[in-house]
Design a protein around this motif. Structure first.
Motif, short mmCIF file in Angstrom:
data_model
loop_
_atom_site.label_atom_id
_atom_site.label_comp_id
_atom_site.label_asym_id
_atom_site.label_seq_id
_atom_site.Cartn_x
_atom_site.Cartn_y
_atom_site.Cartn_z
N VAL A 88 -6.19 42.28 -2.24
CA VAL A 88 -5.47 42.90 -3.00
C VAL A 88 -4.95 44.47 -2.05
O VAL A 88 -5.84 44.91 -2.24
CB VAL A 88 -5.55 42.24 -4.17
CG1 VAL A 88 -4.23 43.45 -5.23
CG2 VAL A 88 -5.31 41.42 -4.80
N TRP A 91 -2.26 49.46 -3.88
CA TRP A 91 -1.00 49.36 -4.56
C TRP A 91 -0.82 48.12 -5.51
O TRP A 91 0.38 48.57 -6.67
CB TRP A 91 -0.13 49.42 -4.04
CG TRP A 91 -0.10 49.11 -2.43
CD1 TRP A 91 -0.20 49.57 -1.09
CD2 TRP A 91 0.81 47.55 -2.46
NE1 TRP A 91 -0.36 48.37 -0.46
CE2 TRP A 91 0.92 47.37 -0.97
CE3 TRP A 91 1.62 46.94 -3.11
CZ2 TRP A 91 1.24 46.32 -0.80
CZ3 TRP A 91 1.81 45.88 -2.62
CH2 TRP A 91 1.59 45.57 -1.24
N ALA A 92 -1.30 47.54 -5.13
CA ALA A 92 -0.22 46.15 -6.22
C ALA A 92 -1.35 45.71 -7.47
O ALA A 92 -2.85 46.36 -7.85
CB ALA A 92 -0.91 44.69 -5.38
N ILE A 97 0.14 40.94 -10.49
CA ILE A 97 0.37 39.58 -9.99
C ILE A 97 -0.30 38.64 -10.85
O ILE A 97 0.61 36.96 -11.27
CB ILE A 97 -0.37 39.58 -9.24
CG1 ILE A 97 -0.14 40.88 -8.41
CG2 ILE A 97 -0.90 38.35 -8.81
CD1 ILE A 97 -1.42 41.39 -7.12
N TYR A 171 0.80 31.35 -3.88
CA TYR A 171 -0.37 31.99 -2.55
C TYR A 171 -0.45 31.14 -1.79
O TYR A 171 0.02 31.23 -0.66
CB TYR A 171 -2.18 31.43 -3.64
CG TYR A 171 -2.80 32.42 -2.22
CD1 TYR A 171 -2.65 33.43 -1.81
CD2 TYR A 171 -3.51 31.43 -1.69
CE1 TYR A 171 -4.03 34.23 -1.15
CE2 TYR A 171 -5.00 32.25 -0.83
CZ TYR A 171 -4.33 32.91 -0.86
OH TYR A 171 -5.50 34.06 0.46
N GLU A 239 7.95 45.76 -7.70
CA GLU A 239 6.64 45.90 -7.22
C GLU A 239 6.28 44.43 -6.73
O GLU A 239 5.61 44.25 -6.40
CB GLU A 239 6.47 46.52 -7.89
CG GLU A 239 6.12 48.56 -8.66
CD GLU A 239 5.40 48.15 -9.83
OE1 GLU A 239 4.90 47.61 -10.57
OE2 GLU A 239 4.53 49.67 -9.37
N TYR A 240 6.57 43.33 -7.68
CA TYR A 240 5.96 41.87 -6.96
C TYR A 240 6.08 41.79 -5.84
O TYR A 240 5.75 41.25 -4.80
CB TYR A 240 6.79 41.02 -8.36
CG TYR A 240 5.89 39.96 -8.02
CD1 TYR A 240 5.15 40.03 -9.63
CD2 TYR A 240 6.20 39.17 -7.89
CE1 TYR A 240 4.47 38.39 -9.58
CE2 TYR A 240 5.84 37.38 -7.68
CZ TYR A 240 4.79 37.18 -8.66
OH TYR A 240 4.02 36.50 -8.40
N HIS A 242 6.65 43.48 -3.36
CA HIS A 242 6.42 44.25 -2.38
C HIS A 242 4.57 43.33 -2.04
O HIS A 242 4.75 43.08 -0.38
CB HIS A 242 5.63 45.54 -3.17
CG HIS A 242 6.90 46.48 -2.93
ND1 HIS A 242 6.61 47.77 -3.93
CD2 HIS A 242 7.99 46.79 -2.41
CE1 HIS A 242 7.48 48.44 -3.64
NE2 HIS A 242 8.17 47.99 -2.76
N TYR A 243 3.86 42.72 -2.78
CA TYR A 243 3.45 41.95 -2.68
C TYR A 243 3.57 40.99 -2.19
O TYR A 243 2.95 40.15 -1.28
CB TYR A 243 2.67 41.64 -4.02
CG TYR A 243 0.89 40.85 -3.98
CD1 TYR A 243 0.39 41.61 -2.61
CD2 TYR A 243 0.77 40.00 -4.27
CE1 TYR A 243 -1.19 40.89 -3.11
CE2 TYR A 243 -0.50 39.22 -4.47
CZ TYR A 243 -1.48 39.53 -3.45
OH TYR A 243 -2.87 39.12 -2.97
N TYR A 246 3.74 41.21 1.05
CA TYR A 246 2.52 42.10 2.07
C TYR A 246 1.91 40.43 2.89
O TYR A 246 1.65 39.90 3.37
CB TYR A 246 1.65 42.38 1.01
CG TYR A 246 -0.11 42.82 1.64
CD1 TYR A 246 -0.19 43.17 2.18
CD2 TYR A 246 -0.89 41.54 0.83
CE1 TYR A 246 -1.88 43.28 2.86
CE2 TYR A 246 -2.18 41.51 1.24
CZ TYR A 246 -2.44 42.90 2.41
OH TYR A 246 -3.83 42.33 2.29
N ASP A 252 2.57 47.66 6.10
CA ASP A 252 3.42 49.14 5.75
C ASP A 252 4.40 49.61 6.29
O ASP A 252 5.44 50.22 5.65
CB ASP A 252 2.22 49.59 5.16
CG ASP A 252 1.62 49.21 4.54
OD1 ASP A 252 1.58 48.05 3.55
OD2 ASP A 252 0.58 50.19 3.49
N ARG A 257 8.43 49.41 1.93
CA ARG A 257 7.63 49.61 0.43
C ARG A 257 8.25 51.16 -0.26
O ARG A 257 7.65 51.31 -0.96
CB ARG A 257 6.35 49.51 0.73
CG ARG A 257 5.73 48.33 0.80
CD ARG A 257 3.65 48.15 0.52
NE ARG A 257 2.83 49.85 -0.93
CZ ARG A 257 2.37 50.55 -1.03
NH1 ARG A 257 2.33 51.57 0.63
NH2 ARG A 257 2.38 51.19 -1.90
#
Length: 401
Positions: A88, A91-92, A97, A171, A239-240, A242-243, A246, A252, A257
């Motif tokens: 993880v 930044w997460a 999550i 996931y 933000e969510y 972004h993960y 990833y 990146d 981001r």
């Protein structure tokens, strides 16, 4: 063929690069470079799965479900892939999550289903490069209903509370989608995909564009129905995502981001849009098939909102509200007589949304109810005997063509 200042060749699919540089600076040249970048970790897994067969798939599936530490002798590419998936980033936010994507969970499922999925997918098809790849994989226009259902299932799993925790359904599905992208890339290259013209198939730019389609375009459609996000909600939603980006293999350096709200997302989408050709016949064929699939899905509900003809007009109205007239015309989406109904619906939902935003108890209750409904729908969908296309790929393998 032209080159950037760094000596990177510019694929033929790129137009108006100088214009893009005037507005976006070095990001325009970075975008050109990323058109030649795929997903090395996922690509290595595909090669390893092809070499190891069932043994590799068993190791991959066990590692995705139970973690890399559960494998006693993990194949190297699978181990590297799992290690990255399980790490993880700093930044997460772990709490973010755990609680899921609350902006999505605030929207009633009917309105989310009506507006978000087809709108995101059709906008993806507006890129001729993406549309070309999808059409070449075969049967995409006839497979539209399945693609719509599977994409909706993935999005729901990925945004549920705890859905992105290691081994959770979201996931697993996100990892499976990423590996299916790698399979598509492998197959297209094997069939002679013209990288000088189109870039690497399913490259970093195309994945970032698709990411924006779900994080920006779908919410523009939801806003057309009256569910507009506050700036704080936008920030939390990005933000969510972004993960999610990833986990989908976005680097990146692909600048996703940098996006923290709709304004920044629209600016990045402008870079992608100003440098692409207008939608082509492949784009329009996929668009027509997706709209038809969306209407059939909505009309098949036990208590459909309206007739199939009226649903078609409503879908057209939502798409035109989200895209604007120019892109809608390019995609073959006609003007719609349902605009007045959409206006009334938007106002009614805005009134309900004000109550939700103004009262934390109302907001919490709405999320709780929507989560319960989504959980029930996902449970029913997961009972399908053959599973999704991306599940089939990691479990038993899919051919490259």
């Amino acid at each position: 063929m032209t080159q950037t200042d760094q000596g990177v060749q510019v694929p033929g699919r790129v137009v108006d690069l100088d214009r893009a540089r005037e507005r976006h600076g070095e990001k325009a040249d970075r975008m050109v470079r990323l058109l030649g970048v795929g997903d090395p970790l996922a690509d290595a897994v595909i090669a390893e799965l092809d070499a190891l067969g069932k043994e590799g798939r068993r190791a991959l599936n066990a590692g995705l479900a139970d973690g890399l530490a559960s494998l006693t002798d993990a194949p190297p590419a699978i181990a590297a892939f799992l290690r990255q998936m399980e790490t993880v980033p700093e930044w997460a936010d772990p709490e973010m999550i755990r609680r899921g994507e609350t902006a999505a969970l605030s929207v009633p499922l009917l309105w989310f289903e009506l507006s978000a999925m087809a709108t995101a997918l059709v906008h993806t098809y507006s890129s001729p490069a993406i549309a070309r790849l999808l059409v070449q994989t075969g049967r995409l226009t006839t497979m539209a209903p399945r693609r719509l259902a599977e994409t909706g299932m993935w999005t729901a799993q990925a945004t549920m509370p705890g859905g992105l925790l290691r081994g959770a359904p979201g996931y697993l599905a996100t990892a499976q989608v990423r590996l299916l992208h790698a399979r598509m890339r492998h197959g297209a290259l094997k069939r002679g995909w013209d990288t000088a013209e189109w870039g690497v198939p399913v490259n970093q730019v195309d994945v970032a564009r698709t990411w924006l389609d779900f994080a920006l375009i779908s919410y523009q459609a939801i806003a057309a129905l009256g569910f507009e996000l506050t700036e704080a909600e936008q920030h939390g939603m990005y933000e969510y995502w972004h993960y999610i980006g990833y986990l989908l293999g976005l680097e990146d350096e692909s600048f996703y981001r940098d996006v923290t709200g709709h304004e920044g997302a629209a600016e990045l989408m402008h870079l992608f849009d100003v440098t692409k050709h207008a939608p082509d016949d492949n784009s329009r064929a996929l668009t027509a098939a997706m709209i038809e699939a969306q209407v059939r899905t909505l009309a098949a509900h036990p208590q459909p909102l309206m007739s199939s003809a009226d649903l078609t007009r409503l879908v057209h109205a939502i798409l035109r509200s989200a895209y604007g007239d120019e892109l809608s015309e390019q995609l073959g989406i006609p003007e719609s007589a349902a605009m007045p109904f959409l206006t009334l619906t938007r106002q009614a939902n805005r009134d309900a949304r004000r109550l939700q935003i103004g009262d934390p108890a109302v907001a919490a209750r709405a999320i709780e109810e929507n989560v319960a409904i989504r959980a029930a729908v996902l449970q029913a969908a997961s009972a399908a005997p053959d599973g999704t296309t991306y599940q089939q790929h990691v479990q038993s393998g899919l051919p490259d063509d």
